[in-house]
Design an enzyme around this catalytic site. Sequence first.
Site, PDB file in Angstrom:
ATOM      1  N   TYR A  25       0.801  -1.230   0.000  1.00  0.00           N
ATOM      2  CA  TYR A  25       0.000   0.000   0.000  1.00  0.00           C
ATOM      3  C   TYR A  25       0.833   1.278   0.000  1.00  0.00           C
ATOM      4  O   TYR A  25       0.268   2.374  -0.038  1.00  0.00           O
ATOM      5  CB  TYR A  25      -0.949  -0.007   1.204  1.00  0.00           C
ATOM      6  CG  TYR A  25      -1.913  -1.179   1.194  1.00  0.00           C
ATOM      7  CD1 TYR A  25      -2.852  -1.311   0.176  1.00  0.00           C
ATOM      8  CD2 TYR A  25      -1.875  -2.163   2.189  1.00  0.00           C
ATOM      9  CE1 TYR A  25      -3.734  -2.385   0.151  1.00  0.00           C
ATOM     10  CE2 TYR A  25      -2.755  -3.237   2.174  1.00  0.00           C
ATOM     11  CZ  TYR A  25      -3.676  -3.345   1.152  1.00  0.00           C
ATOM     12  OH  TYR A  25      -4.539  -4.399   1.115  1.00  0.00           O
ATOM     13  N   HIS A  82     -15.349  -6.851  -1.702  1.00  0.00           N
ATOM     14  CA  HIS A  82     -15.407  -8.261  -2.097  1.00  0.00           C
ATOM     15  C   HIS A  82     -16.539  -9.027  -1.417  1.00  0.00           C
ATOM     16  O   HIS A  82     -16.717 -10.220  -1.657  1.00  0.00           O
ATOM     17  CB  HIS A  82     -14.069  -8.934  -1.758  1.00  0.00           C
ATOM     18  CG  HIS A  82     -12.883  -8.076  -2.090  1.00  0.00           C
ATOM     19  ND1 HIS A  82     -12.612  -7.662  -3.376  1.00  0.00           N
ATOM     20  CD2 HIS A  82     -11.916  -7.499  -1.310  1.00  0.00           C
ATOM     21  CE1 HIS A  82     -11.524  -6.892  -3.364  1.00  0.00           C
ATOM     22  NE2 HIS A  82     -11.089  -6.786  -2.125  1.00  0.00           N
ATOM     23  N   HIS A 102      -8.827   1.438  -5.855  1.00  0.00           N
ATOM     24  CA  HIS A 102      -8.023   0.539  -5.018  1.00  0.00           C
ATOM     25  C   HIS A 102      -6.569   0.950  -5.163  1.00  0.00           C
ATOM     26  O   HIS A 102      -6.079   1.133  -6.283  1.00  0.00           O
ATOM     27  CB  HIS A 102      -8.187  -0.925  -5.457  1.00  0.00           C
ATOM     28  CG  HIS A 102      -9.584  -1.403  -5.250  1.00  0.00           C
ATOM     29  ND1 HIS A 102     -10.078  -1.750  -4.019  1.00  0.00           N
ATOM     30  CD2 HIS A 102     -10.611  -1.547  -6.124  1.00  0.00           C
ATOM     31  CE1 HIS A 102     -11.338  -2.101  -4.132  1.00  0.00           C
ATOM     32  NE2 HIS A 102     -11.693  -1.983  -5.402  1.00  0.00           N
ATOM     33  N   ARG A 113      -9.834 -11.437  -3.993  1.00  0.00           N
ATOM     34  CA  ARG A 113      -9.902  -9.983  -4.212  1.00  0.00           C
ATOM     35  C   ARG A 113     -10.296  -9.644  -5.651  1.00  0.00           C
ATOM     36  O   ARG A 113     -10.474  -8.473  -5.991  1.00  0.00           O
ATOM     37  CB  ARG A 113      -8.552  -9.320  -3.897  1.00  0.00           C
ATOM     38  CG  ARG A 113      -8.165  -9.405  -2.442  1.00  0.00           C
ATOM     39  CD  ARG A 113      -6.914  -8.580  -2.162  1.00  0.00           C
ATOM     40  NE  ARG A 113      -6.260  -9.065  -0.964  1.00  0.00           N
ATOM     41  CZ  ARG A 113      -6.566  -8.681   0.280  1.00  0.00           C
ATOM     42  NH1 ARG A 113      -7.516  -7.789   0.477  1.00  0.00           N
ATOM     43  NH2 ARG A 113      -5.934  -9.181   1.318  1.00  0.00           N
TER      44      ARG A 113
HETATM   45  O1  CA2 Z   1      -5.935  -1.847  -2.615  1.00  0.00           O
HETATM   46  C1  CA2 Z   1      -6.839  -1.340  -1.965  1.00  0.00           C
HETATM   47  O2  CA2 Z   1      -7.027  -0.134  -1.885  1.00  0.00           O
HETATM   48  C2  CA2 Z   1      -7.771  -2.248  -1.150  1.00  0.00           C
HETATM   49  O3  CA2 Z   1      -9.096  -1.706  -1.241  1.00  0.00           O
HETATM   50  C3  CA2 Z   1      -7.274  -2.215   0.276  1.00  0.00           C
HETATM   51  C4  CA2 Z   1      -8.026  -3.163   1.204  1.00  0.00           C
HETATM   52  C5  CA2 Z   1      -8.119  -4.563   0.615  1.00  0.00           C
HETATM   53  O4  CA2 Z   1      -8.951  -5.375   1.427  1.00  0.00           O
HETATM   54  C6  CA2 Z   1      -8.667  -4.546  -0.799  1.00  0.00           C
HETATM   55  O5  CA2 Z   1      -8.670  -5.886  -1.301  1.00  0.00           O
HETATM   56  C7  CA2 Z   1      -7.818  -3.675  -1.688  1.00  0.00           C
HETATM   57  C8  CA2 Z   1      -7.325  -3.219   2.576  1.00  0.00           C
HETATM   58  C9  CA2 Z   1      -7.306  -1.910   3.299  1.00  0.00           C
HETATM   59  C10 CA2 Z   1      -6.498  -2.035   4.559  1.00  0.00           C
HETATM   60  O6  CA2 Z   1      -5.220  -1.471   4.313  1.00  0.00           O
HETATM   61  C11 CA2 Z   1      -4.240  -1.622   5.257  1.00  0.00           C
HETATM   62  C12 CA2 Z   1      -3.120  -0.853   5.100  1.00  0.00           C
HETATM   63  C13 CA2 Z   1      -2.082  -0.939   5.971  1.00  0.00           C
HETATM   64  C14 CA2 Z   1      -2.156  -1.803   7.032  1.00  0.00           C
HETATM   65  C15 CA2 Z   1      -3.253  -2.611   7.199  1.00  0.00           C
HETATM   66  C16 CA2 Z   1      -4.318  -2.497   6.311  1.00  0.00           C
END
Ligand code: CA2
Length: 151
Positions: A25, A82, A102, A113
Site C-alpha cells: 500500500y 469483495h 483501489h 480480491r
Molecule cells: O488496494 C486497496 O485499496 C484495497 O481496497 C485495500 C483493502 C483490501 O482489502 C482490498 O482488497 C484492496 C485493505 C485496506 C487495509 O489497508 C491496510 C493498510 C495498511 C495496514 C493494514 C491495512
Amino acid sequence: MNPPLIVVLNGPNLNLLGTRQPEIYGAATLDDVEALCAETAEQLGLAIDFRQTNGEGELITWVQECRGRAAGIIINPAGYSHTSIALMDALKATDLPIVEVHISNIHRREEFRHLSYVSKAATGVIAGLGIGGYALALQAIADLVAEEGEP
Ligand code: CA2
C-alpha cells in the site's frame, strides 16, 4: 455558484495506511491521501467531503446521504468490495457518477480480491496506481460531472 461536492469514502482498515504492509500500500497515511484529494479537488474546482469508517452500516448510510447532496462519489470500499451486496445496492440507488479506487491492483493479488461487487455499481474503476489513483479518480469525476451538466 458553489463548487460540485464529491464525497470520498474509505472503508475498513484504511485508517491503518502507512503503518503496515508498505510493500502493498506504500508509505503514505490516510491523512496524506486526504491532503492529496484536497489539493487536487481545489485545482479542479471541486469541493470534497473525505471520510473513513470501519463499519459497513455506516458506509452504507453515508452513501445513502449522498443522494440530493453530492455530485459524485469516489469510494475505496477496502474489504467490503469483495463481500458487500448491500453496499453495491446502496451505490446503485444513488444514480450518481461513482469511481471505485483501489491502491493495490486487486487483480494481481489473491483470487478472493478479484471480484468486487462495488465494481458492478461503479461508473469506472482505478486499481494498482497507489494513492495517485485518488487524484486520477477526482479528474475522472470532474469530467463525468461536467458531462452531466451539458445540455
Ligand atoms: O488496494 C486497496 O485499496 C484495497 O481496497 C485495500 C483493502 C483490501 O482489502 C482490498 O482488497 C484492496 C485493505 C485496506 C487495509 O489497508 C491496510 C493498510 C495498511 C495496514 C493494514 C491495512
